[in-house]
Design an enzyme around this catalytic site. Structure first.
Site, PDB file in Angstrom:
ATOM      1  N   GLN A 157       3.485   5.645  -4.799  1.00 50.44           N
ATOM      2  CA  GLN A 157       2.129   5.101  -4.687  1.00 50.44           C
ATOM      3  C   GLN A 157       1.053   6.104  -5.106  1.00 50.44           C
ATOM      4  OE1 GLN A 157       2.704   4.793  -0.210  1.00 50.44           O
ATOM      5  NE2 GLN A 157       0.517   5.221  -0.248  1.00 50.44           N
ATOM      6  N   CYS A 172       0.420   1.521   0.209  1.00 51.20           N
ATOM      7  CA  CYS A 172       1.754   1.315   0.785  1.00 51.20           C
ATOM      8  C   CYS A 172       2.030  -0.155   1.062  1.00 51.20           C
ATOM      9  CB  CYS A 172       1.885   2.113   2.065  1.00 51.20           C
ATOM     10  SG  CYS A 172       0.696   1.620   3.323  1.00 51.20           S
ATOM     11  N   HIS A 211       1.319   2.604   8.229  1.00 45.72           N
ATOM     12  CA  HIS A 211       2.059   2.703   6.969  1.00 45.72           C
ATOM     13  C   HIS A 211       2.946   1.472   6.815  1.00 45.72           C
ATOM     14  CE1 HIS A 211       3.640   4.615   3.488  1.00 45.72           C
ATOM     15  NE2 HIS A 211       4.782   5.011   4.005  1.00 45.72           N
TER      16      HIS A 211
END
Ligand SMILES: *[C@@H]1O[C@H](CO)[C@@H](O)[C@H](O)[C@H]1NC(C)=O
Length: 474
Positions: free
Chosen positions: A279, A285, A421
């Protein structure tokens, strides 16, 4: 002597605070700690597979703690000798090769009779490095605009103290390994200070690890933990904007019982998982977690693995916030609104928000719906083996320094309600008595276990079961 020491031990127990700190070893204690450390090194030579003998180079720092006796952790450098363990020690000379290790010493009062018994062992050795001072001095650090600076020039400014020598070596290796480039001397020094501070954070994580995870320097080692969170984990996962349907296991054909679940399972072996992606310095993410799930679901429905475009989600998903964060639960709805996802190569990733340039005829994959999965890890196993990889939200605070092993931090280091995340569960297994999930990350293949990590399974570690979702494809 034994009795006096015992008395002393008790005194220390009574007077010392129970919290411990890593401290540099003073000159007067040097001999004492080095004699402790040598006991560990002796055992290390007997037990290691290395053909060559290692000896103590120097003890640098020590940490003392008191639990069922005195416990020392001595941070040392070992030096490789030019002879094998079979050869006579007297004939050996030191080489330029060093490595950093930790010697653990436990002093206990002997069970019968008087006196103390020391148990020593060496652990956590890092990669070897050279101490060739000429080489070290002349190592060049590349700066912006074709400039560079040598270590010697930095040393002249007395910025490198002798006791920073080992950590400087690690820092220079880090610069080389990850091809880091800093603007100027000040940036180099600033990043070095961060790196050095992170070495302490790493020790702290290691000390509090309950699984088998090993923490160490990673490509994120020159970022403060705060910078890391701001860049890589910019978004606190809250309730989705669109409420989600709960998964109906029966309707979706997930009928396997707990007893029938295989011991271990891995979708990578079945071709349902694309290569590890990266990323970059963009908080996207959530897009990778989403495409990972859709890639797997499409593979299961259509028997074809297509790598899908995260950039389409970063640019065209108008509910989420591109590089500033988002949620898979919203992204599924947006994929349906857009009509599907383009393949990776048709709409490639560049790690920045752009204007949306979706081409409808290039859309390769569609989805028909999405569901939230139960907050229960056994239910997640059932879904996984039947329906494919699962998108999850996770608290990723400890992953900045993850190298390998099964992650299991104490809850205070990884609160299960602070999800920041998005990643993808692709399988599960067991290492000895530690059950784990196999999780695909999006920080490139050089991070962790070839881009993956393993997370303790069964105790909602780091919030693994809190926001598990999947797309549906008919
Ligand atoms: C699933 O979605 C696709 C694309 O929108 C559509 O063509 C298809 O008919 C849908 N399938 C079902 C069963 O609803």
């Amino acid at each position: 002597m034994g009795i006096i020491s015992t008395g002393c031990l008790l005194l220390i127990v009574l007077l010392s605070p129970t919290t411990s700190k890593v401290l540099p070893i003073s000159e007067e204690d040097q001999l004492l700690y080095e004699s402790f450390a040598r006991k560990g090194v002796e055992k290390f030579n007997q037990q290691s597979n290395d053909a060559y003998r290692w000896e103590l180079d120097r003890a640098w720092e020590v940490e003392r703690s008191l639990s069922g006796g005195i416990h020392y952790s001595i941070f040392v450098t070992l030096v490789k000798m030019d002879c094998t363990k079979q050869q006579k020690r007297e004939t050996c000379k030191k080489t330029d090769t060093l490595k950093k290790c930790l010697v653990e010493i436990s002093r206990r009062v002997k069970r019968h009779g008087y006196g103390l018994k020391d148990v020593a062992h060496v652990r956590n050795c890092e990669e070897e490095f050279t101490r060739n001072i000429e080489k070290f001095n002349h190592r060049n650090i590349k700066l912006e605009h074709g400039n560079s600076i040598t270590v010697q020039e930095l040393r002249k400014a007395k910025i490198i103290k002798p006791r920073d020598y080992v950590i400087w070596n690690s820092f220079l290796d880090f610069i080389d390994r990850h091809d880091k480039q800093y603007d100027d001397k000040h940036e180099v020094l600033k990043r070095f200070r961060v790196f050095k501070k992170n070495a302490k954070v790493i020790r702290e994580l290691q000390k509090n690890e309950q699984g088998s995870a090993v923490y160490g320097f990673t490509k994120f080692s020159d970022m403060t933990t705060r910078e890391f969170k701001e860049t890589m984990l910019p978004y606190q996962w809250e309730e989705p904007v669109y409420p989600m349907d709960q998964a109906d296991f029966e309707k979706e054909g997930v009928t396997i019982t707990e007893d029938d679940l295989p011991e271990s399972f891995d979708w990578r072996e079945k071709g349902a998982v694309t290569q590890v992606k990266n990323q970059g310095n963009c908080g996207s993410c959530w897009a990778f977690s989403t495409t990972g799930n859709v890639e797997g679901a499409w593979f299961l429905a259509k028997n074809k693995l297509v790598s899908l475009s995260e950039q389409e989600l970063v640019d065209c998903d108008s509910v989420d916030q591109g590089c500033n964060g988002g949620l898979p639960s919203n992204a599924y709805k947006e994929i349906i609104r857009m009509g599907g996802l383009e393949p990776e190569n048709a709409y490639p990733y560049d790690g920045r928000g752009e204007t949306c340039h979706l081409v409808r005829k290039d859309i390769a994959v569609y989805i028909n719906g999405s569901v939230e999965l139960p907050h229960d890890e056994v239910q997640l196993q059932k879904w996984l083996v039947t329906k494919g990889p699962i998108s999850i939200g996770l608290n990723a605070n400890t992953l900045q320094f993850y190298r390998h092993g099964v992650v299991h931090p104490f809850k205070i280091f990884c609160e299960p309600f602070m999800l920041n995340h998005g990643v993808l569960i692709v399988g599960y297994g067991k290492e000895g008595r530690k059950p784990y999930w196999i999780v695909k990350n999006s920080w490139g293949p050089t991070w962790g276990e070839k881009g993956y990590f393993r997370l303790y399974r069964g105790k909602n570690v780091c919030g693994v079961q809190e926001l598990a979702t999947s797309s549906l494809i008919n």
